[in-house]
Design a protein around this motif. Sequence first.
Motif, short mmCIF file in Angstrom:
data_model
loop_
_atom_site.label_atom_id
_atom_site.label_comp_id
_atom_site.label_asym_id
_atom_site.label_seq_id
_atom_site.Cartn_x
_atom_site.Cartn_y
_atom_site.Cartn_z
N VAL A 116 42.28 76.08 50.52
CA VAL A 116 42.27 77.48 50.76
C VAL A 116 42.64 78.30 49.45
O VAL A 116 42.26 79.40 49.40
CB VAL A 116 43.60 77.53 51.80
N LEU A 117 43.73 77.65 48.49
CA LEU A 117 44.06 78.64 47.51
C LEU A 117 42.66 78.90 46.74
O LEU A 117 42.61 79.67 46.04
CB LEU A 117 44.93 77.70 46.60
N LEU A 118 41.94 77.67 46.58
CA LEU A 118 40.83 77.94 45.94
C LEU A 118 39.75 78.91 46.18
O LEU A 118 39.11 79.76 45.48
CB LEU A 118 39.85 76.66 45.60
N ALA A 119 39.59 79.16 47.50
CA ALA A 119 38.98 80.19 48.01
C ALA A 119 39.69 81.60 47.85
O ALA A 119 38.84 82.60 47.81
CB ALA A 119 38.66 79.78 49.83
N ALA A 121 41.43 82.51 45.06
CA ALA A 121 41.34 82.45 43.88
C ALA A 121 39.86 83.16 43.66
O ALA A 121 39.52 83.62 42.55
CB ALA A 121 41.54 81.33 43.09
N ARG A 122 38.80 82.77 44.43
CA ARG A 122 37.49 83.29 44.32
C ARG A 122 37.10 84.40 44.96
O ARG A 122 36.00 85.11 44.98
CB ARG A 122 36.56 82.22 45.08
N GLY A 123 38.30 85.12 45.43
CA GLY A 123 38.24 86.50 46.13
C GLY A 123 38.01 86.38 47.66
O GLY A 123 37.52 87.49 47.91
N ARG A 124 37.82 85.36 48.34
CA ARG A 124 37.53 85.41 49.78
C ARG A 124 38.64 85.80 50.44
O ARG A 124 40.05 85.60 50.25
CB ARG A 124 37.45 83.97 50.31
N SER A 125 38.22 86.42 51.50
CA SER A 125 39.17 87.05 52.53
C SER A 125 39.61 85.77 53.31
O SER A 125 39.15 84.74 53.29
CB SER A 125 38.76 88.35 53.30
N ASN A 126 40.38 86.11 54.29
CA ASN A 126 40.77 85.01 55.19
C ASN A 126 39.57 84.50 56.19
O ASN A 126 39.46 83.32 56.41
CB ASN A 126 42.10 85.22 56.04
N ALA A 127 38.84 85.70 56.44
CA ALA A 127 37.73 85.42 57.39
C ALA A 127 36.74 84.40 56.67
O ALA A 127 36.24 83.58 57.36
CB ALA A 127 37.22 86.64 58.00
N GLU A 128 36.47 85.06 55.44
CA GLU A 128 35.42 84.27 54.68
C GLU A 128 35.75 83.15 54.40
O GLU A 128 35.06 82.02 54.26
CB GLU A 128 35.13 85.17 53.35
N GLY A 136 35.31 75.63 57.45
CA GLY A 136 35.05 75.49 58.75
C GLY A 136 36.42 75.44 59.53
O GLY A 136 36.94 74.54 60.35
N MET A 137 37.25 76.44 59.56
CA MET A 137 38.52 76.66 59.79
C MET A 137 38.69 77.96 60.64
O MET A 137 37.90 78.59 60.48
CB MET A 137 39.80 76.67 58.94
N ARG A 138 39.78 77.92 61.56
CA ARG A 138 40.00 79.38 62.21
C ARG A 138 40.78 80.15 61.30
O ARG A 138 41.59 79.59 60.54
CB ARG A 138 40.70 78.92 63.61
N LYS A 162 45.33 81.89 57.46
CA LYS A 162 46.40 82.63 57.06
C LYS A 162 47.75 81.82 57.05
O LYS A 162 48.60 82.11 56.33
CB LYS A 162 46.49 83.65 58.26
N ALA A 163 47.84 80.86 58.07
CA ALA A 163 49.11 80.05 58.13
C ALA A 163 49.33 79.12 56.82
O ALA A 163 50.23 79.08 56.16
CB ALA A 163 49.10 79.01 59.28
#
Length: 223
Positions: A170-173, A175-182, A188-190, A195-196
């Motif tokens: 999640v942290l890597l995502a 750091a790559r500028g992804r929003s929670n939805a992205e 493959g998560m909700r 967010k949690a």
Amino acid sequence: MGADQPEPATVRVLIVDDEQLVRAGLRMILDAAPDITIVGEAADGAEAVELTSSVGPDIVLLDIRMPGTDGLTAAERLATLPAPPRVVLLTTFDLDEYVHRGLRAGAVGFLLKDTPPRDLVDAVRTIHAGNAMLAPSVTRRMLHHFSSHADGSAPAERRLATLSDRERDVLLAVARGRSNAEAARELGMREPTVKAHVSRILAKLELTNRVQAAILAHDAGWV
């Protein structure tokens, strides 16, 4: 809008810049958005902190370079308020050497003063929704610039070693500028699960926002 649809939440914005022309331009752009309200203007950092305490903005657009109390000092003071606003730094340069300090002080991103009007409005909405401004290429360049000049990769890696494998994903995502939805789609998560995870990551690393977490990941050489 139909009677069964709620009105969108109004975003309360405080504009801080020592140049009256810049403040007027930002006000004109943001006032045109139906869901954004300008609750005040300030010409320096000290006035910004005082106004924030009295008018309670959701977001403070804060110029970095101002005479008197500059934006960096103001960002640090705003972070100590009982209900701190989300701080966005305004700069003329896309690699301002002071931006890094501002982000570490708790700012959630930064924008160039010549950001196109539509992008500025979208940025305010994005930040109000709880996201950091990591997606624009200018922010990625800034993060890469500072991480490439940093010698703290080992300390950063030691801090990140406390994370679980899923938290690292999640942290890597982030750091790559992804929003929670992205991030949720990629992993493959909700979205509530992402967010949690972000909340737990911030708590473990003793950070206040996802921008600081992204900087730490960059310092560790993850991105």
